[in-house]
Design an enzyme around this catalytic site. Structure first.
Site, mmCIF file in Angstrom:
data_model
loop_
_atom_site.group_PDB
_atom_site.id
_atom_site.type_symbol
_atom_site.label_atom_id
_atom_site.label_comp_id
_atom_site.label_asym_id
_atom_site.label_seq_id
_atom_site.Cartn_x
_atom_site.Cartn_y
_atom_site.Cartn_z
ATOM 1 N N ASP A 310 0.831 -1.205 0.000
ATOM 2 C CA ASP A 310 0.000 0.000 0.000
ATOM 3 C C ASP A 310 0.868 1.259 0.000
ATOM 4 O OD1 ASP A 310 -2.616 1.411 0.487
ATOM 5 O OD2 ASP A 310 -1.466 2.085 2.217
ATOM 6 N N GLU A 365 0.967 -0.527 -5.259
ATOM 7 C CA GLU A 365 -0.073 0.486 -5.441
ATOM 8 C C GLU A 365 0.644 1.808 -5.680
ATOM 9 O OE1 GLU A 365 -3.683 2.840 -3.220
ATOM 10 O OE2 GLU A 365 -1.730 2.532 -2.314
#
Length: 655
Positions: A310, A365
């Site tokens: 993330d 990401e």
């Protein structure tokens, strides 16, 4: 960067005996039962004047068990066994590390290496609960092989039930995993597993990095979930958050040793202004040990098969991507704005994951489009397997919000779906959890909005809004799946057009769970039209499993016709045709192909079982002739109704 990476790797080799040993920090740090029944404890607290262990086992006497100071800010403690050899710190008992700070303050802390933390009753803070079960879960199934085309079901355990409560690991294992398998997904991405004190953070404000969230159950129940998924041939990825950490100090990493540094940059550089969280100091030796050991812990202890990292954009740049509109210019990616320490950490993490388990998958990401992020480290890349194609969902939302159907630009859709670097693999998605969150709307809700409450019954006639919504929902998913990348992702429930949005219990909604659930029963109800979208998603995935377009080279787009609203392309020996026109159908429409021979329809969004109008006859055979069209040597004539996507397969070719 490759030179700096090898230097760091060599340093680890010289000082720690290699990355294999370095990444096993969890074997010594924290609290461990020794073979003799004693207890070995170790912490890194460079800013502390004194460190002590306290808990139920010593009636919470804060100073009776002091740690001994070692070099480099480390502290250790050995507590000999009891004479009767009974457990010194029994399983399930509460513990705390006591820190005496430089200013003389006495601070009660949870070990950064704690394996299990719980919150009791109305308590605001989490407690560190010693996890040392007599019969730990034993894995029964081997890890699945790396899928050739990854189809990811993005999942959150807590919202996986239709009931207004936090669902459990057990619930997910027995009720949701079989559904995922039936839908044809071969991979799940587990969100919000690393412990986070604030449920509404969606798992992105981590407080205990080595603890699986206790709000869903025990560590052993999570292991059973992963093992059961493996028994179904499903790969399991963890959403890992190493880009930042919660500001909590009572039950988080922040101010662990009484200073604002320790695991984080000191001063303003250690704060993320937008996320209100702390930022790791990736150049620190002990932070590297902590984060790399954390990666290994989830692979080894829980059997995860890889990670979705993330917030990679925030890690890559000193500006964290804030206020940046990345244009693709290479000056944006190379320069003083790049955080080299974070880049080296990501290379080390990918190196570790792929060395330990070559079939592991790592996904970045990253919204910036950093070049070589998904190239092998040996070629100077960062070593991720995939990046998320984050521009695609934005494009669909923009089209639905800002343009009439007849004004959709076919060339722009194709550009967005194919705009990726050669040999850097992307995971395409029409929508993820981001689009489902409160403040935004899912594609189904953008398409059908309030009519979803009244007109989804099969007993009512199709209204224009529901008809358009159901047809476009399928077409958007199919073209994204087929053209957008080398992997595909769907957020749980969106496959059947889950109504409404996602909102976790918080003060602003009176702590309601009404929107923090997934109403899977809607797709199981034979009288509701959700079943049509569910059926289509399943058959689309199963056809990809059979034909393998995700693992095939990028598609050749032979047509993007603005007036006719037609997009046609070939991939994996299949011909994909989409007619986005709201009203025009075409008889004997010529479509180019490289393949001569006989073709049949293998998937058609207009089929009755998908809530379509059944305008295409699947027994029809289409014959490709050596008639050059759109730079293809052959072509065939096809009937293409409006708002339909279809796939033709050459039946003369072996499957």
């Amino acid at each position: 960067m490759y030179k700096k990476f090898t230097e760091t790797l060599n340093n680890i080799g010289e000082n720690e005996g290699g990355i294999d040993k370095f990444s096993r920090g969890y074997e010594s740090f924290g609290v461990h039962r020794c073979a003799d029944g004693g207890l070995y404890c170790k912490e890194w607290a460079p800013g502390a004047e004194g460190v002590f262990l306290t808990g139920d086992f010593n009636d919470w006497n804060p100073f009776s068990y002091p740690y001994k100071k070692l070099d480099y800010g480390k502290w250790e403690l050995y507590i000999p066994p009891k004479q009767n050899k009974s457990q010194l710190v029994p399983h399930g008992s509460k513990l705390k590390v006591v820190i005496r700070s430089k200013s003389g303050e006495i601070l009660y802390r949870i070990s950064p290496w704690a394996k299990y933390v719980t919150r009791e009753g109305e308590n605001v803070n989490y407690d560190w609960t010693h996890w040392d079960p007599e019969h730990p879960y034993k894995f029964k199934h081997s890890r699945p092989k790396k899928p050739r085309g990854v189809r990811i079901y993005e999942s959150h355990v807590g919202i996986s039930s239709y009931e207004g409560k936090i669902a459990s690991y057990k619930h997910f294992t027995y009720n949701v995993l079989p559904r995922i398998k039936d839908l044809g997904y071969n991979c799940i991405q587990m969100m919000a597993i690393m412990e986070h004190a604030y449920y509404a953070s969606f798992g992105y404000q981590i407080t205990s990095f080595f603890a699986a969230s206790s709000r869903y159950g025990t560590p052993e129940e999570l292991k059973e979930l992963v093992d059961t998924a493996h028994s179904m041939g499903i790969t399991v990825l963890l959403d890992v958050v190493h880009s930042h950490a919660s500001k909590n100090s009572e039950d988080g990493l922040n101010m662990f040793d009484g200073t604002d540094s320790c695991y984080f940059h000191s001063g303003p550089r250690g704060n993320h202004d937008l996320w209100d969280s702390r930022l790791f100091i990736y150049s620190s030796w002990e932070v590297l040990r902590f984060l790399l050991s954390n990666i290994r812990w989830w692979l080894e202890e829980y059997g995860f098969d890889g990670f979705r990292f993330d917030g990679v954009t925030s890690m890559l740049y000193h500006h964290h991507g804030m206020g940046q509109a990345f244009s693709g210019d290479y000056h944006e990616y190379f320069g003083l704005q790049v955080d080299e320490d974070a880049l080296i950490y990501l290379m080390l993490a990918n190196h570790l994951v792929h060395t330990l388990y070559p079939d592991s998958i790592t996904v970045a990401e990253d919204v910036s489009g950093m070049p070589a992020l998904c190239s092998p480290i040996s070629q100077g890349g960062v070593g991720f397997d995939y990046r998320l194609a984050m521009a695609i969902p934005d494009k669909w939302i923009q089209l639905l919000k800002e343009f009439k159907d007849e004004d959709w630009n076919m060339g722009n859709i194709v550009y967005t779906l194919t705009n990726r670097r050669y040999l850097e693999k992307c995971i395409a998605y029409a929508e993820s959890h981001d689009q489902a969150l409160v403040g935004d709307k899912t594609l189904a809700f953008w398409l059908m909005d309030a009519e979803m409450y009244t007109n989804m019954s099969v007993l009512t006639p199709f209204t224009p809004v529901i008809d358009r919504g159901i047809q476009l929902h399928k077409m958007i998913r199919l073209i994204t799946h087929a053209l957008g990348g080398e992997g595909y992702l769907n957020f749980m429930g969106n496959e059947f057009g889950h109504p409404e949005w996602l909102d976790f219990p918080r003060k602003g909604n009176n702590e309601s769970y009404h929107y923090a659930r997934r109403q899977f029963h809607l797709a199981d109800d034979d009288l509701l039209r959700y079943k049509f979208l569910n059926n289509f998603d399943r058959d689309m995935n199963k056809l990809e499993e059979r034909c393998g377009w995700l693992s095939a080279p990028q598609a050749y787009v032979s047509e993007k016709h603005e007036g006719n609203k037609i997009i046609a392309f070939e991939r994996a020996g299949l011909v994909f045709i989409f007619n986005f026109h709201p009203s025009k159908s075409y008889t004997d429409y010529r479509v180019g192909t490289t393949l001569p021979g006989k073709f049949r329809i293998v998937l058609d969004t207009d089929a009755a079982e998908y809530g379509g109008h059944q305008r295409l006859d699947h027994s029809t055979e289409f014959f490709s002739q050596p008639f050059k069209h759109n730079e293809r040597p052959c072509s065939l004539l096809v009937y293409i109704p409006n708002r339909v996507g279809l796939i033709l397969q050459n039946v003369d070719m072996p499957n």
